[in-house]
Structures are given as structure tokens and as C-alpha cells.
Design an enzyme around this catalytic site. Structure first.
Site, PDB file in Angstrom:
ATOM      1  N   HIS A  37      37.670  49.762  41.315  1.00 29.96           N
ATOM      2  CA  HIS A  37      36.421  49.983  40.591  1.00 29.96           C
ATOM      3  C   HIS A  37      35.495  48.788  40.814  1.00 29.96           C
ATOM      4  O   HIS A  37      35.902  47.638  40.646  1.00 29.96           O
ATOM      5  CB  HIS A  37      36.677  50.107  39.084  1.00 29.96           C
ATOM      6  CG  HIS A  37      37.493  51.287  38.681  1.00 29.96           C
ATOM      7  ND1 HIS A  37      36.940  52.443  38.175  1.00 29.96           N
ATOM      8  CD2 HIS A  37      38.846  51.490  38.704  1.00 29.96           C
ATOM      9  CE1 HIS A  37      37.905  53.298  37.885  1.00 29.96           C
ATOM     10  NE2 HIS A  37      39.071  52.745  38.198  1.00 29.96           N
ATOM     11  N   HIS A  85      42.771  52.799  43.855  1.00 34.06           N
ATOM     12  CA  HIS A  85      41.316  52.715  43.970  1.00 34.06           C
ATOM     13  C   HIS A  85      40.816  51.472  43.255  1.00 34.06           C
ATOM     14  O   HIS A  85      41.405  51.017  42.270  1.00 34.06           O
ATOM     15  CB  HIS A  85      40.625  53.966  43.428  1.00 34.06           C
ATOM     16  CG  HIS A  85      41.097  54.398  42.081  1.00 34.06           C
ATOM     17  ND1 HIS A  85      42.319  55.002  41.874  1.00 34.06           N
ATOM     18  CD2 HIS A  85      40.503  54.342  40.857  1.00 34.06           C
ATOM     19  CE1 HIS A  85      42.469  55.303  40.587  1.00 34.06           C
ATOM     20  NE2 HIS A  85      41.387  54.904  39.942  1.00 34.06           N
TER      21      HIS A  85
END
Length: 393
Positions: free
Chosen positions: A381, A379
């Protein structure tokens, strides 16, 4: 046959002997090789059984009984696909290649049509008995070449790209879409015959599509496709019929035997979505993607999802994740198969930042527990809305 091979080799080597700038040498070699064909009355096809493109031509030869009229050799007889001798005849370095008295021909559709024209007196014509059959046969061949053959590598090549697709998953999805279009084309046949254009005799459409259908039938189950997902009812019936014909069975055996050798050598063991699967346990993000856990979504497309972090470290803190993890638990697990999605995630991060109105922002990917990665589904950020410090903590 040996004398004809020596004829081609001698002329290729004589052309290669010119000491000229590369571009001029290539033109000179090609011109000389074209002249070579004039002394080689019998055409020579360079091909191997595993080539579905070459099998299109072989089917034309088999149907018309041309094996005494056209020699078939391996590209290795010229040193291989990337040898100077082969490239002098086919600058693309691919199969098949037909060396004729008119010069070398190196596109399978063109080679097939050349053979149909040159040997037009030998039945079957492979053209189609009616205007409707001829039109549909040509439409099927064109559809195959434009929309299927260009991405077929997603079934057997180690890494992308596959035509215009940087993702194997997307290329496979497009392949399924185009097979449905082909099913609709085949189903539109009006003749009622067993061949793909609806006639009682084979056409170029059959010669074009059947070898690729052998590829599809052998390879797509490795990606968990069912028989129904590979072929619709019309194509499934046609494929079964073709396998029962003399020429169809011969070509089916040639191709499938070569593919079985690929398989025995582990061809698909490391191919993404086939032998190489994501075996890691699901994470919290899988539940978010499934809608089992609510999330504040700020952006979504076919490839990724962006939602707000439930523990933000800044006024704007968004996570961007791939919808299909496919082994990408951490950045270090990235392979060439992941290049497209990694680029897409960064593009999406920039889009999210713009939509959030961030003047400045930080893009972070934590990799591993030491880097404070807590969810092992890669993922990105996107953090902004306050002054950042350097170095980061």
C-alpha cells in the site's frame, strides 16, 4: 598416476608451509605450484562427471584419444574444491583444473584449447576444416560462455543470483532468448555436415555446447519446458545426432547418470518453479492482472503492477503487486528467491509516490488476517495526500 598425484600434493604442501602474509603466501604458493608442473610431465585433469564445463575438456580428450596422455582425477583427491591444496592451484575453487608442466590452467575453454594445441598432431583437430567452420565454432563457444553458462545455475542452484539476474523467472527467460540466438547461429552453418558448425568432423563448438545441451535436456522439463521450447529444429537435430556418436553417447551417459543421482536425492524438490510451486488458489488480483476486472492503473513494468485501491483511506492510495505471485501470498512466505521482487516492489512504491506528487506517504504491507490482509497475493500500500497519525491503527 599415484606418483604424479603425490608430486602435486608434495609441492602444494611445501608451498603452504610458508609463514607469510596471506597475499604474499598466495603468490608464493601459486609460483611454487607452477614450478611443480614442470616435474609432472603428464597433465592431470581434475574434474567430475556432473560438470558440463569439465565435459567440454573430456570431449576433447576422448575425440583425440588422449586418455593415456592426460590423467583424470577427482578434486577430492586434493581435498575438494575449497581445500587449500585445490585453491592453491585454482583460486576460483571450480572445475575443471588442468595441472601441466607449464603450470595450472583453470578455465575450461583455455584447457580445451591447450589440449588441442599441445596434441595438435592427433586427429581430429577440432578446429574446423574451413574458415567458415572455424569462425562459427568459435562464435558458438563464445556465445555459450558469455550468455548461457553464466546463467545456467537458474536450472539447478537453490537460490539466486544467477549471473546478473536476481530472479529465477527472469534468468530462465533470458536462457530461452539466448538459446534462440544459438539456434540462429547453428542454422547459419553452410557446410551441410551434421556437426554444429556444419562440418563433417566435430569442432570445439560441439565440445562446448553438447554437455550443456545435456543439462538443458534434463533440467528444463522440470520447469515445464517442452522439447520444442528447449531446442529449435537445427539444435534438436544436432543434439539427436550427437547422442548417437560414440563420444557423444559416452559424455551423455556420464552427465545424465550424475544428474539422475541429483534428482534421486531431491535436488529439484525445493527449487522455485520446479519442485516448489505456488499451490494456493488464485485471487482477485489475478483477475485484475488478466484484465478480467478493470483497474485504474498508475504504473506497470515487466515485474509489477500498481493501481488505485477501490476503497482508499487517503486522497492517494495505490496498491503495488508482483505480476507473478510465485508463492508470495504473504511477506512471511518470502524466500531468497523473492529478494529481487521484494526490492523491486519497494522501488516501484517510491516511484509511484513521486509520480503522485506526495510530499509524505506511508508504505504498508499487511501480513495475515490479524493485520487486516484481505487478499492473499502480497501487495504494498502506498498511502498519502493527508496527515498521517502515529501509531497506526
Amino acid at each position: 598416476m599415484r606418483s604424479r598425484l603425490l608430486c602435486v600434493l608434495a609441492i602444494v604442501h611445501s608451498a603452504a608451509a610458508f609463514v607469510l602474509p596471506r597475499a604474499l603466501a598466495a603468490r608464493t604458493m601459486a609460483s611454487t605450484v607452477a614450478q611443480a608442473g614442470e616435474s609432472c610431465e603428464t597433465p592431470t585433469l581434475y574434474d567430475m562427471p556432473v560438470s558440463n564445463a569439465g565435459a567440454r575438456v573430456r570431449m576433447v580428450l576422448y575425440y583425440k584419444g588422449l586418455e593415456a596422455d592426460v590423467d583424470i582425477l577427482s578434486p577430492m583427491d586434493l581435498g575438494g574444491l575449497k581445500s587449500p591444496e585445490y585453491l592453491a592451484l585454482n583460486p576460483q575453487g571450480k572445475m575443471p583444473l588442468l595441472v601441466t608442466k607449464e603450470g595450472p590452467i583453470y578455465e575450461s575453454d583455455t584447457i580445451a584449447r591447450y589440449c588441442m594445441d599441445r596434441f595438435a598432431g592427433k586427429a581430429p583437430s577440432l578446429e574446423g576444416a574451413s574458415l567458415a567452420e572455424r569462425t562459427l565454432s568459435n562464435a558458438i563457444a563464445r556465445h555459450h560462455d558469455m550468455y548461457i553458462q553464466g546463467i545456467q545455475g537458474c536450472m539447478y542452484k537453490a537460490v539466486p543470483p544467477f549471473g546478473a539476474f536476481g530472479s529465477r523467472r527472469l534468468a530462465l527467460a533470458e536462457l530461452g532468448k539466448q538459446l534462440q540466438v544459438l539456434e540462429d547461429l547453428a542454422a547459419s552453418a553452410k557446410g551441410g555436415g551434421p556437426y554444429i558448425a556444419g562440418g563433417q568432423e566435430p569442432t570445439l563448438g560441439d565440445c562446448t555446447m553438447f554437455p550443456t545441451a545435456v543439462f538443458l535436456d534434463f533440467m528444463l522439463p522440470k520447469f515445464d519446458w517442452t522439447e520444442e521450447e528447449i531446442f529449435g529444429p537445427k539444435l534438436r537435430a544436432w543434439f539427436g545426432f550427437m547422442k548417437g556418436t560414440e563420444v557423444g553417447q559416452r559424455v551423455y551417459t556420464e552427465i545424465s547418470s550424475a544428474l539422475q543421482k541429483w534428482d534421486a536425492n531431491g535436488r529439484w524438490d525445493t527449487i522455485h518453479l520446479a519442485g516448489a510451486r505456488d499451490s494456493k488458489p488464485p485471487t482477485l488480483f489475478d483477475k485484475i492482472l488478466a484484465g478480467e476486472i478493470p483497474s485504474d492503473r498508475v504504473y506497470e513494468d515487466d515485474l509489477c503492477l500498481a493501481f488505485r485501491d477501490i476503497n482508499p483511506v487517503a486522497p492517494s492510495h495505490v496498491l503495488v503487486i508482483p505480476k507473478h505471485r510465485e508463492g508470495l501470498t504473504q511477506l512471511r512466505q518470502g524466500t531468497e528467491d523473492h529478494k529481487a521482487i521484494l526490492g523491486h516492489l519497494l522501488w516501484a512504491a517510491g516511484k509511484v509516490a513521486s509520480e503522485e506528487g506526495l510530499e509524505g506517504y506511508r508504505v504498508v504491507i499487511n501480513d495475515g488476517e490479524q493485520a487486516a490482509q484481505s487478499v492473499f497475493h502480497l501487495h504494498v500500500h502506498v498511502i498519502g495526500g493527508r496527515q498521517m497519525n502515529w501509531p497506526p491503527g
